[in-house]
Scaffold this motif. Structure first.
Motif, PDB file in Angstrom:
ATOM      1  N   VAL A 175       0.836  -1.203   0.000  1.00  0.00           N
ATOM      2  CA  VAL A 175       0.000   0.000   0.000  1.00  0.00           C
ATOM      3  C   VAL A 175       0.871   1.253   0.000  1.00  0.00           C
ATOM      4  O   VAL A 175       0.629   2.198  -0.759  1.00  0.00           O
ATOM      5  CB  VAL A 175      -0.950  -0.005   1.222  1.00  0.00           C
ATOM      6  CG1 VAL A 175      -1.656   1.340   1.360  1.00  0.00           C
ATOM      7  CG2 VAL A 175      -1.980  -1.118   1.085  1.00  0.00           C
ATOM      8  N   LEU A 192       1.192   4.236  -2.851  1.00  0.00           N
ATOM      9  CA  LEU A 192       0.871   5.633  -2.539  1.00  0.00           C
ATOM     10  C   LEU A 192       2.093   6.540  -2.622  1.00  0.00           C
ATOM     11  O   LEU A 192       2.034   7.706  -2.234  1.00  0.00           O
ATOM     12  CB  LEU A 192       0.241   5.719  -1.140  1.00  0.00           C
ATOM     13  CG  LEU A 192      -1.139   5.067  -0.995  1.00  0.00           C
ATOM     14  CD1 LEU A 192      -1.618   5.119   0.447  1.00  0.00           C
ATOM     15  CD2 LEU A 192      -2.163   5.736  -1.917  1.00  0.00           C
ATOM     16  N   MET A 239      -3.902  11.071   3.112  1.00  0.00           N
ATOM     17  CA  MET A 239      -4.415   9.879   2.457  1.00  0.00           C
ATOM     18  C   MET A 239      -3.853   8.600   3.074  1.00  0.00           C
ATOM     19  O   MET A 239      -4.585   7.616   3.244  1.00  0.00           O
ATOM     20  CB  MET A 239      -4.094   9.921   0.958  1.00  0.00           C
ATOM     21  CG  MET A 239      -4.609   8.704   0.176  1.00  0.00           C
ATOM     22  SD  MET A 239      -6.412   8.494   0.312  1.00  0.00           S
ATOM     23  CE  MET A 239      -6.963   9.771  -0.832  1.00  0.00           C
ATOM     24  N   ILE A 268      -6.251   5.736   4.720  1.00  0.00           N
ATOM     25  CA  ILE A 268      -6.253   4.363   4.206  1.00  0.00           C
ATOM     26  C   ILE A 268      -6.047   3.367   5.338  1.00  0.00           C
ATOM     27  O   ILE A 268      -6.773   2.367   5.453  1.00  0.00           O
ATOM     28  CB  ILE A 268      -5.166   4.190   3.118  1.00  0.00           C
ATOM     29  CG1 ILE A 268      -5.606   4.850   1.823  1.00  0.00           C
ATOM     30  CG2 ILE A 268      -4.848   2.716   2.890  1.00  0.00           C
ATOM     31  CD1 ILE A 268      -6.713   4.124   1.092  1.00  0.00           C
ATOM     32  N   SER A 299      -8.813   0.888   6.909  1.00  0.00           N
ATOM     33  CA  SER A 299      -8.518  -0.545   6.792  1.00  0.00           C
ATOM     34  C   SER A 299      -8.803  -1.262   8.100  1.00  0.00           C
ATOM     35  O   SER A 299      -9.351  -2.376   8.112  1.00  0.00           O
ATOM     36  CB  SER A 299      -7.051  -0.741   6.406  1.00  0.00           C
ATOM     37  OG  SER A 299      -6.784  -0.220   5.133  1.00  0.00           O
ATOM     38  N   ILE A 358      -6.867  -3.597  -0.620  1.00  0.00           N
ATOM     39  CA  ILE A 358      -6.617  -2.226  -1.088  1.00  0.00           C
ATOM     40  C   ILE A 358      -5.422  -2.194  -2.041  1.00  0.00           C
ATOM     41  O   ILE A 358      -5.448  -1.516  -3.079  1.00  0.00           O
ATOM     42  CB  ILE A 358      -6.383  -1.288   0.103  1.00  0.00           C
ATOM     43  CG1 ILE A 358      -7.654  -1.176   0.948  1.00  0.00           C
ATOM     44  CG2 ILE A 358      -5.944   0.095  -0.358  1.00  0.00           C
ATOM     45  CD1 ILE A 358      -7.493  -0.375   2.213  1.00  0.00           C
ATOM     46  N   LYS A 417      -6.245  -3.211  -5.480  1.00  0.00           N
ATOM     47  CA  LYS A 417      -6.989  -2.146  -6.175  1.00  0.00           C
ATOM     48  C   LYS A 417      -6.034  -1.051  -6.644  1.00  0.00           C
ATOM     49  O   LYS A 417      -6.099  -0.606  -7.807  1.00  0.00           O
ATOM     50  CB  LYS A 417      -8.029  -1.556  -5.213  1.00  0.00           C
ATOM     51  CG  LYS A 417      -8.823  -0.378  -5.753  1.00  0.00           C
ATOM     52  CD  LYS A 417      -9.909  -0.802  -6.702  1.00  0.00           C
ATOM     53  CE  LYS A 417     -10.808   0.360  -7.054  1.00  0.00           C
ATOM     54  NZ  LYS A 417     -11.834  -0.012  -8.052  1.00  0.00           N
ATOM     55  N   LEU A 418      -5.131  -0.629  -5.786  1.00  0.00           N
ATOM     56  CA  LEU A 418      -4.215   0.465  -6.122  1.00  0.00           C
ATOM     57  C   LEU A 418      -3.234   0.052  -7.217  1.00  0.00           C
ATOM     58  O   LEU A 418      -2.947   0.823  -8.143  1.00  0.00           O
ATOM     59  CB  LEU A 418      -3.452   0.916  -4.878  1.00  0.00           C
ATOM     60  CG  LEU A 418      -4.272   1.543  -3.742  1.00  0.00           C
ATOM     61  CD1 LEU A 418      -3.369   1.882  -2.562  1.00  0.00           C
ATOM     62  CD2 LEU A 418      -5.011   2.783  -4.219  1.00  0.00           C
ATOM     63  N   LYS A 465      -3.868   6.271  -8.791  1.00  0.00           N
ATOM     64  CA  LYS A 465      -3.836   5.687  -7.444  1.00  0.00           C
ATOM     65  C   LYS A 465      -4.713   6.477  -6.464  1.00  0.00           C
ATOM     66  O   LYS A 465      -5.427   5.889  -5.646  1.00  0.00           O
ATOM     67  CB  LYS A 465      -2.396   5.660  -6.906  1.00  0.00           C
ATOM     68  CG  LYS A 465      -1.361   5.088  -7.849  1.00  0.00           C
ATOM     69  CD  LYS A 465      -1.499   3.614  -8.045  1.00  0.00           C
ATOM     70  CE  LYS A 465      -0.330   3.063  -8.856  1.00  0.00           C
ATOM     71  NZ  LYS A 465      -0.612   1.741  -9.424  1.00  0.00           N
ATOM     72  N   ILE A 466      -4.641   7.793  -6.529  1.00  0.00           N
ATOM     73  CA  ILE A 466      -5.385   8.622  -5.584  1.00  0.00           C
ATOM     74  C   ILE A 466      -6.891   8.448  -5.784  1.00  0.00           C
ATOM     75  O   ILE A 466      -7.657   8.331  -4.825  1.00  0.00           O
ATOM     76  CB  ILE A 466      -4.988  10.105  -5.714  1.00  0.00           C
ATOM     77  CG1 ILE A 466      -3.491  10.273  -5.417  1.00  0.00           C
ATOM     78  CG2 ILE A 466      -5.818  10.970  -4.762  1.00  0.00           C
ATOM     79  CD1 ILE A 466      -3.078   9.797  -4.033  1.00  0.00           C
ATOM     80  N   ALA A 497      -7.816   5.089  -4.440  1.00  0.00           N
ATOM     81  CA  ALA A 497      -7.827   5.108  -2.980  1.00  0.00           C
ATOM     82  C   ALA A 497      -9.096   5.776  -2.463  1.00  0.00           C
ATOM     83  O   ALA A 497      -9.734   5.290  -1.524  1.00  0.00           O
ATOM     84  CB  ALA A 497      -6.593   5.844  -2.462  1.00  0.00           C
ATOM     85  N   LEU A 506     -12.000   4.190  -0.048  1.00  0.00           N
ATOM     86  CA  LEU A 506     -12.427   4.817   1.205  1.00  0.00           C
ATOM     87  C   LEU A 506     -13.935   5.013   1.217  1.00  0.00           C
ATOM     88  O   LEU A 506     -14.600   4.813   2.245  1.00  0.00           O
ATOM     89  CB  LEU A 506     -11.712   6.157   1.394  1.00  0.00           C
ATOM     90  CG  LEU A 506     -10.204   6.099   1.659  1.00  0.00           C
ATOM     91  CD1 LEU A 506      -9.630   7.507   1.733  1.00  0.00           C
ATOM     92  CD2 LEU A 506      -9.899   5.340   2.942  1.00  0.00           C
TER      93      LEU A 506
END
Length: 702
Positions: free
Chosen positions: A182, A186, A352, A356, A360, A483, A486-487, A493-494, A497, A501
């Protein structure tokens, strides 16, 4: 020189083969290689082990050690140790002191007598201990015996985990792997590892040993199975944070000295809510080290208490009607370069990384609430959870006003603002203005965010923290992996994210509750939210092997299905065995102490009735007293008989789960009825003839 006159700086860690000792005794290249091994969690080079073992041996012998032991945490919930001396015979008939790298890194205690939950048959005795080099070795002094202790994992001949440390270490690896995924996604390119940190607040009772020696229930079960309430309990609120009794303060000082010598950073100490109840808390450290040190703390508490003429009670509910004891589990996430991933900063809505990791945890607690409840399940904790001083059996998350506002807003899109803290003005010119946190605390919440960490308050005071924490690590690792997937698959990415969320806020918001968890309104509301409410440990333990829970442990390599099933079996068996011991102690005390005392007093009353009557006076008062006692004695005898029958029925069950159910739903209610009559009789029988020290004596006399 007296220990109390040695400065804390000189005292702290003197019995630990710590970084200072290693730098002094190891060649520089060996020291650097070993530190790299520990920091980067690499396999230990056998060539290093021989050099390190020899240095450890010399250090330990200088401190008076004659033996070493592999110290591990079997599924009993306690620690275990097998001692071997350093001596090795020579051809000349003398001995030399030896300690090899193999002896340091691997041991072979008998595994057949430890709980295995069916993983091992009795005849399959071989087990192995493996040095956990991330937790430093230490010297422990027990009377005149001094031993080098080596923290270890414990596994079977076929590789299954037979302890509490191994799954904790595995969960740490899973958490690090997915947290780093993660962070990299990020944009963090500097941190190399993520680890959980832990600070365990430890509550306990101190009772004068002269009382404990007269109470079989405290000796056998660690809690009072009988006892009428004291005229005064905790209702005056005068014990919490009160001034320390001198004898108790002496105990705390001696405990601190023992812990500081072992490198345990004991920091906070104070009176707790109940009379005779206290608390100590250490400074945070890595989760593995903190877990080991909490085991040492509980052991030291009991040993030092005996030296001071006390008994330290770690049971979750040693006395009915007053507060029980927990072990508040303060858990956070930090990188190797010092970033606390749960620190919101001054603008949490813009942070962020923080959002995250915070969300989580919220999602993990919601998805695996039953598993978290099962991780703290025990016969002792059932008396505490849901009582009016501890979190309820309903798992929920407290975020506070500021974060709750942000979390709720996330369901609609990115948060654009957040609540400010401000100042507290006390109205006295000589007192400073105090910076005000952005939210109040919630001491009723079982899982509360408290600034830069989560406090899991359901953990029992006698419990090893390894179990709840490997569960917590694993379930958070699972959400982080979700997560990260997904990223990593997204170009933006933002945006990805933010979408995740939003998903968490919508799907998992039901677990967030900022109100009074003790209220009946919350129980009703939690049911509407479909949150599980498992008041009894047996109910919680039966959920451990649900497919979703098996999958998450197997996916992250923390426990196989067989290892998880074994733990379920062990915990259910432990529950049943605990209640069986309590039931047998209840019967023993009731039949051999309470009934004889009541019969003796009844005889005295009967003689009084006859004497007063023969003198021609009115004996009605004495007759009423005798009738009331006789009636209650009959109830007591009937309750004892019923308890004996329910105990036999429970012990005849061959299936562990069925036996535990029978103890829960049959034996415990029968025990309660015996106690009800016995406690009533305590209020009727002459105090001089009552065989057990009373609550008033135990809680208030030191």
């Amino acid at each position: 020189m007296s220990q109390t006159k040695v400065s804390v700086n000189e005292l702290f860690g003197i019995n630990v083969f710590n970084d200072e000792a290693m730098q002094e005794r190891l060649p520089k290249n060996i020291y650097k290689s070993f530190k790299k091994t520990v920091k980067e969690c690499e396999p230990l080079d056998p060539a290093l082990a021989d050099v390190i073992a020899n240095a450890m041996k010399d250090w330990a012998i200088e401190k008076g050690a004659t033996h070493y032991c592999h110290w591990f945490q079997p599924m009993t919930g306690f620690t275990a140790e097998k001692h071997d001396s350093f001596i090795a015979p020579t051809n000349e008939g003398t001995v030399i002191m030896e300690f090899s790298g193999k002896e340091l890194t691997q041991g072979e205690p008998d595994a057949s007598s430890f709980p295995s939950g069916g993983l091992r048959a009795t005849f399959e005795a071989r087990g192995y201990t493996a040095w956990d080099c991330t937790s430093p070795v230490f010297i422990k002094e027990d009377g005149e015996n001094t031993t080098l202790y080596i923290p270890c994992a414990f596994c079977s001949y076929t590789g299954e985990a037979l302890d509490k440390k191994t799954p904790l270490l595995r969960s740490m690896e899973a958490l690090n792997k997915h947290a780093m995924r993660v962070l990299r996604a990020l944009g963090n390119t500097t941190s190399k590892r993520v680890g959980a940190t832990l600070g365990s607040e430890q509550e306990y009772f101190l009772i004068d040993r002269k009382f404990v020696e007269k109470r079989i229930d405290l000796v056998m079960a660690g809690r009072t199975l009988f006892g009428s309430p004291s005229p005064k309990g905790q209702e005056m609120d005068d014990h919490y944070f009160g001034s320390l009794d001198e004898r108790v303060a002496t105990y705390m000082n001696r405990l601190n000295i023992e812990l500081w010598k072992l490198g345990v950073s004991a920091k906070t100490q104070h009176n707790e809510v109940s009379p005779a109840q206290y608390e100590m808390a250490p400074v945070f450290s890595s989760i593995n080290l903190s877990s080991d040190q909490n085991q040492l703390t509980m052991e030291a508490m009991k040993k030092v208490a005996k030296r001071c003429g006390f008994e330290c009670l770690l049971h979750e509910k040693p006395f009915a009607g007053v507060n029980g004891s927990g072990k508040h589990n303060n858990w956070s996430l930090c990188t190797d370069d010092g970033i606390n991933l749960l620190d919101p900063g001054s603008t949490p809505h813009e942070n962020m990384v923080f959002l995250i990791f915070l969300c989580s945890v919220v999602r993990a607690v919601d998805k695996y609430a039953k598993l978290l409840r099962a991780s703290v399940a025990s016969a002792g904790n059932d008396h505490r959870l849901g009582a009016n001083e501890a979190p309820p059996a309903i798992v929920s998350v407290f975020l506070g006003d500021q974060l709750n506002e942000i979390f709720t807003t996330l369901a609609k899109g990115p948060a654009t603002s957040c609540k400010e803290g401000g100042k507290i003005k006390l109205g006295v010119t000589t007192l400073p203005e105090l910076p005000k946190d952005t939210t109040d605390r919630n001491r009723t919440s079982p899982f509360a965010f408290t600034g830069n960490k989560f406090e899991f308050r359901m953990v029992g005071s006698s419990q090893s923290v390894s179990g709840p924490n490997f569960v917590l690590n694993t379930i958070v690792a699972e959400v982080l992996s979700e997560i990260a997937d997904k990223l990593e698959s997204s170009d933006d990415k933002i945006k990805a994210a933010g979408e995740f969320l939003q998903k968490i806020s919508k799907e998992n918001g039901k677990i967030v509750f900022n109100g009074d968890n003790y209220s009946q309104d919350w129980v009703t509301e939690a049911e509407k939210r479909t949150l599980p409410n498992m008041r009894k440990s047996v109910e919680a333990l039966n959920t451990i092997t649900e497919p979703a829970f098996v999958d998450v442990f197997e996916k992250h390599g923390v426990l196989s299905k067989g290892e998880l099933k074994a733990r379920q079996e062990i915990m259910l068996e432990n529950y049943a065995t605990t209640i069986a011991i309590e039931a047998k102690a209840t019967i023993n005390i009731a039949k051999r102490q309470i009934l004889p005392a009541v019969v003796k007093y009844s005889l005295n009353l009967a003689q009084t009735v006859n004497g007063v009557t023969s003198s021609g006076s009115d004996a009605s008062v004495y007759k009423e007293m005798l009738d009331e006692i006789s009636s209650e004695t009959k109830k007591l005898k009937s309750a004892i008989t019923a308890l004996e029958k329910s105990l036999t029925a429970a012990e005849e069950k061959e299936c562990t789960a069925e036996s535990a159910e029978c103890f829960c739903n049959g034996v415990i209610p029968s025990m309660d009825k015996v106690r009800m009559s016995a406690d009533k009789l305590e209020t009727l029988v002459d105090a001089a003839q009552w065989p057990l020290p009373t609550y008033a004596e135990m809680l208030f006399l030191k």
